[in-house]
Structure formats: structure tokens, C-alpha cells
Scaffold this active site. Structure first.
Site, PDB file in Angstrom:
ATOM      1  N   SER A  98       0.827  -1.201   0.000  1.00 46.10           N
ATOM      2  CA  SER A  98       0.000   0.000   0.000  1.00 46.10           C
ATOM      3  C   SER A  98       0.862   1.252   0.000  1.00 46.10           C
ATOM      4  O   SER A  98       1.587   1.515  -0.935  1.00 46.10           O
ATOM      5  CB  SER A  98      -0.963  -0.045   1.187  1.00 46.10           C
ATOM      6  OG  SER A  98      -1.855   1.043   1.141  1.00 46.10           O
ATOM      7  N   ASP A 242      -3.281   6.440  -3.296  1.00 43.85           N
ATOM      8  CA  ASP A 242      -2.154   5.854  -2.573  1.00 43.85           C
ATOM      9  C   ASP A 242      -1.467   4.816  -3.452  1.00 43.85           C
ATOM     10  O   ASP A 242      -1.815   4.634  -4.618  1.00 43.85           O
ATOM     11  CB  ASP A 242      -2.604   5.293  -1.214  1.00 43.85           C
ATOM     12  CG  ASP A 242      -3.548   4.111  -1.316  1.00 43.85           C
ATOM     13  OD1 ASP A 242      -4.071   3.854  -2.418  1.00 43.85           O
ATOM     14  OD2 ASP A 242      -3.772   3.433  -0.292  1.00 43.85           O
TER      15      ASP A 242
END
Length: 452
Positions: A98, A242
């Protein structure tokens, strides 16, 4: 013996490569995933980190050796992997860390239909199998090994998203997108193709070393370039994704960040227009405005703990049409209850482009209160500091408390939530009130106790 307690978290696997885990361990995770899900076929994808292709392929080899046919979809965003899991009705594994720095990598796993795999839904069993094999040797291969095939699902993913939002009436918009050298650079061009959008692309080059800034838009310093570009160019909106592009942050035409709670309320209103009377999930640190808007639109708000496994479980239990978190994760029933920042972005573009005013005016109706944002404090003893705060506010007139997730203390004019981090010695504080002065007062009061 690798210490799996350091890398197997509540919802996923995550750690430094190769110090904490490597391809040999990824292969064991693949075999364990196939064993625990009892899947005859699975789907695997990965992000742009340097270690991702090798780890992903090793996992696929392990799953195939355990008898599962593996569809490798290659480079993808996390919500693109969820799409593949939902559309193909297969368990899936996504290799990504992530927004973590470049040396990290991880695995987000799901069952068929993008149903989450967490500590209580298979991850503990997967860890135990991997630990056993790491100690005693590789598992016995299946009598008939599975196959490895490649498939590109990007166009199908984009087409599916665009069936879920009516974009036919939007006016031309100038949109700046900061992909942070993450997977948004891969997905945005295909999803936005053919829409009346003038796309200004910031950091679309896929680069898992993140040469420009961290791919974590939750940290204000990572929004600075996007804000500046929106102001310089007179754009209508800015979007920031992100690293694995499952979260989306929004900046208005003035370059000001839009609260994820306001986005949750806006999207909830749009989903309730499609599904009158539906249930909407929100976590315990979203703004008061979210349940208010949901009720005003004829829906039923349901409050839950922070974290995607809790949101997804509650969505499944209640049949909710939509869920939102203040971390900018947005969940849709029409997307297998999974989170997709891209679908939320399309909703915002449709809402903005479907009327003539600027984004700041549009979201104003959904952004009704002053908030502190999340404030982290490093503490030696989380339980002790939580107890001290509870004792200070207990018994005050007009004060209510609950323990759904950490400690929430509320009055008619303000509330705060204080909750411990699962992974670090931190307490996280969020405060909301009817005005900024009250936010500052309550924030300082609580922090004085927490940091005493």
C-alpha cells in the site's frame, strides 16, 4: 525460522523484503492459501514495487504446486484485484504494501467474491501452515499440479466501474491526478478514457521506489504538489491515490483538501438516490455529518469499528449499499462490498460535472463541523493512558461514553475518539465539534492527559 508474528498482521501480510520475508516464504504462503481456501483456482496480481513480480510469481508457483490453477493478472491496483476476484468468482492475492516505504511488501488476500481474509477468517490458519513448513520442509505437492495462465483485466475493470456511475451528463472538467508513482498511473488513463476530462497527470510513472513523495495521501505533506498544481492551472478538482490505488483523496478548486467524511456523505447521498432506504456503514471516527446526511436522504446509518474487515463484515450482515471510512476507503455493495477509491472518484466527478458550481460549494453541504484530523501520541502504556482519559471525563454532566472502538466521549456539542494502534505504541485521537475553538480546547485537554 522466520518470525511470522512480525509480518502477519490483523488483515494482511506485510514486512521488509528480504530481511523479514522473501520469495521462498511467498511460495509457502501460496501453498497455504490454496490449502486453506480449498480453491481449485485462484487469481494473483501485484503492484509496481521492485520486489512485487518475483514475490507474486513465487506465490503463484506455491499455489500451483498445491493443485490450484492460477490466473496471473500482473500489474494492477488492489481494487482491480478485487474486481477480478468478484468477476471470476475466485479467491485472490494482491502483492502490495500500500503506502509503506519501498523496502516493504505484503499480501492482501480474499476469498471468492472479494470476501476478506483476516485473522479470524483464514489468516491464522495460513500462518500456522507456513510456520510448520518453514520448520519441517516444503509441503507435499499435489498429485496433479495446477496451471499458470496470464490474463489482462484492466479494460474489463474500467468498463465495469463505468457501468456503476452515470457519467453521461458531466460537463468538461480539468482534473489533476497525483498517482504518487503508484498504481493509479496504470489504472486512471484507462478508466478516464473517452470522458470529457482534461487530465493533468502527476507522477504517473510506475516506480516502487517513490522518487517524488510517499504514496500516502493521508499525510498532508504528500498532497503539497497536487495542491500547487491545482492552484497553478485553475483545475476544477485534484485527486490523489495511494500506492496500490485503493484509496482516493480529493482536493477542491482552491487546492484545499476535502474531508473524506464529506466525500462519504456525498457518495452516500448518490447511492441512496439509486437504492432508496438503503443502509450505509460509517466508522466511529467519521464526521457527524455522515449519519445526518444518510438520515436526511431516507437511509439508515450504521456505525462500526475502524478497519476494512469490520466494514466488510457489517456490510455483508446488513446488506448495506455503501460504506465509508475517514481514511478515504470507500466500499460499495455493487463492487462485492470491496473498497475502491476509483469508483468513489467517478462519483465525485459525476456530481461535480452534473452541476455548474465549483467543488468547494458542492461539498460545503456535506462538511458541517470542525475536526482535528488524526493526532498520534507515542505512549509507554496505552491502557494506562486510556484509563486516565476515561477517569477524567467519567461522570461529567452531559457526557456519554462508548467502547465500540477504543474510547468515544461525546456531548451535544463535541465528541472525541481515542484508540490504540494495533501495530505501534501509539494512541490515535480524533476530535470533532461545532466550531474550531471547541476542537482546539478538547484536543488540548485530552492530549494533556495522554502525554502527561
Amino acid at each position: 525460522m522466520p518470525d511470522l508474528s512480525q509480518i502477519v498482521k490483523a488483515y494482511d501480510v506485510r514486512g521488509v523484503v528480504p530481511d523479514q520475508w522473501d520469495e521462498s516464504l511467498a511460495e509457502l504462503f501460496g501453498a497455504a492459501f490454496a490449502r486453506v481456501t480449498e480453491a481449485r483456482a485462484i487469481v494473483v496480481g501485484h503492484d509496481m514495487r521492485p520486489s512485487s513480480p518475483g514475490l507474486s510469481r513465487a506465490f503463484a508457483r506455491g499455489a500451483a504446486a498445491a493443485g490450484a490453477d492460477v490466473t496471473e493478472i500482473g500489474l494492477c491496483s488492489t481494487d482491480q484485484l478485487y474486481f477480478a476476484s468478484g468477476q471470476l468468482d475466485l479467491p485472490g492475492a494482491m502483492f502490495t504494501a500500500s503506502h509503506n516505504p519501498a523496502q516493504y511488501n505484503g499480501i492482501k488476500m480474499c476469498r471468492a467474491g472479494a470476501a476478506p481474509v483476516g485473522q479470524d477468517t483464514g489468516l491464522t490458519e495460513i500462518r500456522e501452515l507456513v510456520e510448520g513448513w518453514a520448520e519441517s520442509g516444503a509441503p507435499e505437492p499435489a498429485a496433479t499440479p495446477g496451471t499458470l495462465t496470464q490474463r489482462d483485466v484492466l479494460a474489463d475493470y474500467a468498463a465495469h466501474l463505468r457501468t456503476l456511475v452515470d457519467l453521461s451528463a458531466i460537463r468538461p472538467l480539468k482534473v489533476v491526478v497525483d498517482a504518487g508513482n503508484g498504481m493509479g498511473g496504470h489504472t486512471v488513463p484507462t478508466v478516464f478514457e473517452g470522458l470529457p476530462l482534461e487530465l493533468d497527470a502527476l507522477y504517473f510513472e510506475l516506480d516502487g521506489t517513490f522518487p517524488n513523495h510517499e504514496a500516502n495521501p493521508l499525510d498532508p505533506k504528500n498532497l503539497v504538489d497536487l495542491q500547487a498544481r491545482v492552484r497553478e492551472t485553475g483545475a476544477d478538482i485534484g485527486l490523489a491515490f495511494d500506492g496500490d490505488a485503493d484509496r482516493c483523496f480529493v482536493v477542491d478548486e482552491r487546492g484545499e483538501p476535502v474531508s473524506p467524511s464529506a466525500i462519504t456523505a456525498l457518495v452516500a447521498a448518490r447511492e441512496l438516490a439509486k437504492h432508496p432506504g438503503g443502509t450505509v456503514i460509517h466508522n466511529c471516527i467519521t464526521s457527524w455529518s455522515v449519519p445526518e446526511v444518510v438520515r436526511e436522504q431516507g437511509g439508515s446509518p450504521v456505525r462500526t469499528r475502524v478497519g476494512h474487515s469490520f466494514i466488510k463484515a457489517e456490510m455483508a450482515r446488513t446488506g448495506a449499499i455503501f460504506g465509508g471510512e475517514h481514511s478515504a476507503h470507500y466500499y460499495f455493495r455493487d463492487f462485492w462490498n470491496a473498497d475502491t477509491g476509483m469508483l468513489a472518484a467517478l462519483h465525485v466527478l459525476a456530481a461535480l460535472g452534473g452541476q455548474d458550481g465549483p467543488l468547494s460549494e458542492l461539498v460545503d453541504q456535506y462538511d458541517r463541523y470542525a475536526g482535528s484530523g488524526e493526532i498520534n501520541s507515542t505512549v509507554a502504556d496505552q491502557a494506562d493512558r486510556m484509563a486516565a482519559v476515561r477517569a477524567d471525563y467519567a461522570g461529567r454532566e452531559g457526557v456519554e461514553t462508548d467502547d465500540l472502538d477504543g474510547l468515544t466521549v461525546a456531548t451535544a456539542d463535541w465528541w472525541f475518539n481515542l484508540r490504540p494502534s494495533n501495530t505501534e505504541p501509539l494512541l490515535r485521537l480524533n476530535v470533532e465539534a461545532r466550531d474550531a475553538e471547541t476542537v482546539a480546547r478538547i484536543r488540548d485537554e485530552v492530549l494533556a492527559i495522554v502525554r502527561a
